[in-house]
Design a protein around this motif. Structure first.
Motif, mmCIF file in Angstrom:
data_model
loop_
_atom_site.group_PDB
_atom_site.id
_atom_site.type_symbol
_atom_site.label_atom_id
_atom_site.label_comp_id
_atom_site.label_asym_id
_atom_site.label_seq_id
_atom_site.Cartn_x
_atom_site.Cartn_y
_atom_site.Cartn_z
ATOM 1 N N ALA A 102 -2.016 -0.357 -6.219
ATOM 2 C CA ALA A 102 -1.885 0.446 -7.354
ATOM 3 C C ALA A 102 -3.179 0.759 -7.889
ATOM 4 C CB ALA A 102 -0.798 0.071 -7.999
ATOM 5 N N ALA A 103 -3.886 -0.310 -8.305
ATOM 6 C CA ALA A 103 -5.082 0.027 -9.239
ATOM 7 C C ALA A 103 -6.094 1.113 -8.725
ATOM 8 C CB ALA A 103 -5.949 -1.308 -9.334
ATOM 9 N N SER A 104 -6.142 1.236 -7.420
ATOM 10 C CA SER A 104 -7.165 2.110 -6.884
ATOM 11 C C SER A 104 -6.644 3.670 -6.679
ATOM 12 C CB SER A 104 -7.619 1.672 -5.511
ATOM 13 O OG SER A 104 -6.661 1.535 -4.564
ATOM 14 N N GLN A 105 -5.389 3.866 -7.141
ATOM 15 C CA GLN A 105 -4.779 4.991 -7.053
ATOM 16 C C GLN A 105 -4.202 5.910 -8.315
ATOM 17 O OE1 GLN A 105 -2.088 5.273 -3.503
ATOM 18 N NE2 GLN A 105 -2.920 3.008 -2.892
ATOM 19 N N GLN A 106 -4.037 7.041 -7.916
ATOM 20 C CA GLN A 106 -3.307 7.763 -9.199
ATOM 21 C C GLN A 106 -2.611 8.955 -8.713
ATOM 22 O OE1 GLN A 106 -6.492 9.697 -11.658
ATOM 23 N NE2 GLN A 106 -7.009 7.563 -12.739
ATOM 24 N N ALA B 103 0.717 -1.123 -0.016
ATOM 25 C CA ALA B 103 0.018 0.073 -0.006
ATOM 26 C C ALA B 103 0.788 1.405 -0.076
ATOM 27 C CB ALA B 103 -1.042 0.023 0.961
ATOM 28 N N PHE B 104 2.181 1.242 0.776
ATOM 29 C CA PHE B 104 2.827 2.361 0.772
ATOM 30 C C PHE B 104 3.796 2.703 -0.656
ATOM 31 C CE2 PHE B 104 3.925 2.034 5.473
ATOM 32 C CZ PHE B 104 3.592 3.317 5.698
ATOM 33 N N LEU B 105 3.993 1.781 -1.283
ATOM 34 C CA LEU B 105 4.636 1.842 -2.667
ATOM 35 C C LEU B 105 3.708 2.937 -3.497
ATOM 36 C CD1 LEU B 105 6.118 -1.465 -3.321
ATOM 37 C CD2 LEU B 105 7.555 0.684 -2.706
ATOM 38 N N PRO B 106 2.755 2.781 -4.065
ATOM 39 C CA PRO B 106 2.157 3.842 -4.810
ATOM 40 C C PRO B 106 1.739 5.267 -4.100
ATOM 41 C CG PRO B 106 0.392 1.958 -4.580
ATOM 42 C CD PRO B 106 1.745 1.658 -3.734
ATOM 43 N N ARG B 107 1.503 5.156 -2.793
ATOM 44 C CA ARG B 107 1.606 6.415 -2.284
ATOM 45 C C ARG B 107 2.734 7.290 -2.001
ATOM 46 N NH1 ARG B 107 -3.157 5.174 2.277
ATOM 47 N NH2 ARG B 107 -4.267 3.694 0.738
ATOM 48 N N PHE B 108 3.922 6.549 -2.279
ATOM 49 C CA PHE B 108 5.294 7.412 -2.020
ATOM 50 C C PHE B 108 5.100 8.335 -3.097
ATOM 51 C CE2 PHE B 108 7.523 3.789 0.461
ATOM 52 C CZ PHE B 108 7.316 4.197 1.384
ATOM 53 N N ALA B 109 4.662 7.995 -4.527
ATOM 54 C CA ALA B 109 4.740 8.786 -5.693
ATOM 55 C C ALA B 109 4.222 10.124 -5.284
ATOM 56 C CB ALA B 109 4.136 8.133 -6.637
ATOM 57 N N ARG B 110 3.338 10.292 -4.535
ATOM 58 C CA ARG B 110 2.586 11.530 -4.294
ATOM 59 C C ARG B 110 3.657 12.729 -3.643
ATOM 60 N NH1 ARG B 110 -2.855 9.575 -1.145
ATOM 61 N NH2 ARG B 110 -3.589 8.291 -2.952
ATOM 62 N N TYR B 111 4.550 12.189 -3.104
ATOM 63 C CA TYR B 111 5.462 12.866 -2.184
ATOM 64 C C TYR B 111 6.911 13.071 -2.918
ATOM 65 C CZ TYR B 111 1.782 12.143 1.034
ATOM 66 O OH TYR B 111 0.704 11.978 1.721
ATOM 67 N N ASP C 228 -1.093 12.599 -10.111
ATOM 68 C CA ASP C 228 -1.261 13.650 -10.915
ATOM 69 C C ASP C 228 -2.014 13.272 -11.926
ATOM 70 O OD1 ASP C 228 0.526 15.466 -9.320
ATOM 71 O OD2 ASP C 228 2.178 14.726 -10.520
ATOM 72 N N GLY C 229 -3.227 12.514 -11.747
ATOM 73 C CA GLY C 229 -4.139 12.392 -12.999
ATOM 74 C C GLY C 229 -3.668 10.774 -13.680
ATOM 75 N N ARG C 230 -2.674 10.476 -13.140
ATOM 76 C CA ARG C 230 -2.058 9.135 -13.852
ATOM 77 C C ARG C 230 -2.134 7.983 -13.292
ATOM 78 N NH1 ARG C 230 4.020 11.020 -15.614
ATOM 79 N NH2 ARG C 230 4.083 8.859 -16.555
ATOM 80 N N PRO C 231 -2.610 6.678 -13.665
ATOM 81 C CA PRO C 231 -2.748 5.542 -12.909
ATOM 82 C C PRO C 231 -1.477 4.937 -12.988
ATOM 83 C CG PRO C 231 -3.174 5.368 -15.556
ATOM 84 C CD PRO C 231 -3.206 6.680 -15.169
ATOM 85 N N PHE C 232 -1.241 3.841 -12.062
ATOM 86 C CA PHE C 232 -0.149 3.203 -12.042
ATOM 87 C C PHE C 232 -0.259 1.747 -12.574
ATOM 88 C CE2 PHE C 232 -0.122 5.632 -7.913
ATOM 89 C CZ PHE C 232 1.188 5.987 -7.975
ATOM 90 N N THR C 233 1.048 1.207 -13.147
ATOM 91 C CA THR C 233 1.062 0.015 -13.662
ATOM 92 C C THR C 233 2.152 -0.703 -12.939
ATOM 93 O OG1 THR C 233 1.223 -1.166 -15.701
ATOM 94 C CG2 THR C 233 2.788 0.807 -15.514
ATOM 95 N N VAL C 234 2.346 -2.035 -12.610
ATOM 96 C CA VAL C 234 3.287 -2.725 -12.011
ATOM 97 C C VAL C 234 3.775 -3.857 -12.981
ATOM 98 C CG1 VAL C 234 3.402 -4.346 -10.106
ATOM 99 C CG2 VAL C 234 1.697 -2.735 -9.919
ATOM 100 N N ARG C 235 5.060 -3.876 -12.988
ATOM 101 C CA ARG C 235 6.104 -4.762 -13.753
ATOM 102 C C ARG C 235 6.505 -5.518 -12.704
ATOM 103 N NH1 ARG C 235 9.379 -1.769 -17.766
ATOM 104 N NH2 ARG C 235 9.807 -4.061 -18.369
ATOM 105 N N HIS C 236 7.101 -6.844 -13.104
ATOM 106 C CA HIS C 236 7.866 -7.844 -12.395
ATOM 107 C C HIS C 236 8.897 -8.013 -13.262
ATOM 108 C CE1 HIS C 236 4.566 -8.173 -9.468
ATOM 109 N NE2 HIS C 236 3.888 -8.084 -10.514
ATOM 110 N N LEU C 237 10.345 -7.855 -12.631
ATOM 111 C CA LEU C 237 11.408 -7.906 -13.781
ATOM 112 C C LEU C 237 12.466 -8.888 -12.712
ATOM 113 C CD1 LEU C 237 11.930 -4.513 -14.651
ATOM 114 C CD2 LEU C 237 10.917 -5.831 -16.035
ATOM 115 N N SER C 238 13.096 -9.688 -13.355
ATOM 116 C CA SER C 238 13.997 -10.399 -12.839
ATOM 117 C C SER C 238 15.469 -9.758 -12.692
ATOM 118 C CB SER C 238 14.328 -11.999 -13.412
ATOM 119 O OG SER C 238 14.628 -11.637 -14.836
ATOM 120 N N SER C 239 15.707 -8.678 -13.372
ATOM 121 C CA SER C 239 17.194 -7.985 -13.054
ATOM 122 C C SER C 239 16.575 -6.472 -13.390
ATOM 123 C CB SER C 239 17.797 -8.504 -14.164
ATOM 124 O OG SER C 239 17.619 -8.178 -15.450
ATOM 125 N N ALA C 240 17.612 -5.727 -13.491
ATOM 126 C CA ALA C 240 17.569 -4.284 -13.654
ATOM 127 C C ALA C 240 17.293 -3.892 -15.177
ATOM 128 C CB ALA C 240 18.773 -3.449 -13.045
#
Length: 173
Positions: free
Chosen positions: A73-77, A34-42, A79-91
């Motif tokens: 993330a689905a329930s938050q935005q 829950a914290f992860l998308p909220r950090f973007a606001r700040y 600056d009017g932009r939604p979030f998308t989540v990606r899963h990666l095995s490396s950088a």
């Protein structure tokens, strides 16, 4: 018959009250998700650092969240932009990540691969000795976080004083 019923009822009630909550570990993970998308606001990213479209949260390495992060993330935005989540095995391929949760035993290598790119990196106490800009820890049985503001500034990120005030520790260097 009544004594037996009362005995069974008392035993079941005692077991329910004394048993540890089954979701204790899950709730810590849910709070972090829950914290992860909220950090973007700040956080303010440098001009041009974020591509258009959804704000991307990447989970790189070990994924403790499962579906929880996507649901949070689905329930938050921001600056009017939604979030998308990606899963990666490396950088590799993480250039469009605005926020990157880095987990697992290779967290230090993944963080180093990002260099000074303007990505808000987040780690937790189980992942690595090397920490991201934000580092989760369990303190007093609650999910809390530390912030390395010096590392954020080196990447061109500005963290709001409101978020800095919520951290249990801020490194300014």
């Amino acid at each position: 018959m009544r004594r037996r019923f009362a005995s069974i009822l008392c035993g079941a009630l005692a077991a329910a009250l004394l048993a540890p909550p089954a979701q204790a570990a899950v709730s810590d993970t849910a709070v972090k998700a829950a914290f992860l998308p909220r950090f973007a606001r700040y956080v303010t990213w440098p001009a041009g650092a974020l591509p258009g479209g959804p704000v991307t949260i990447c989970v790189i390495g070990a994924d403790p969240f499962g579906a929880m992060l996507g649901q949070a993330a689905a329930s938050q935005q921001v600056d009017g932009r939604p979030f998308t989540v990606r899963h990666l095995s490396s950088a590799a391929g993480g250039g469009d990540c605005a926020i990157a949760f880095v987990g697992g035993s290779h967290a230090g290598e993944i963080l180093a691969a990002f260099g000074r790119r303007p990505i808000l990196t987040v780690t937790d106490s189980r992942s690595s000795e090397q920490r991201g800009i934000i580092h989760f820890a369990i303190v007093g049985g609650r999910v809390r976080f530390f912030i390395d503001d010096g590392q954020a500034r080196a990447r061109g990120l500005t963290i709001s004083s409101r978020l800095l005030a919520l951290a249990i520790g801020v490194d300014q260097q």
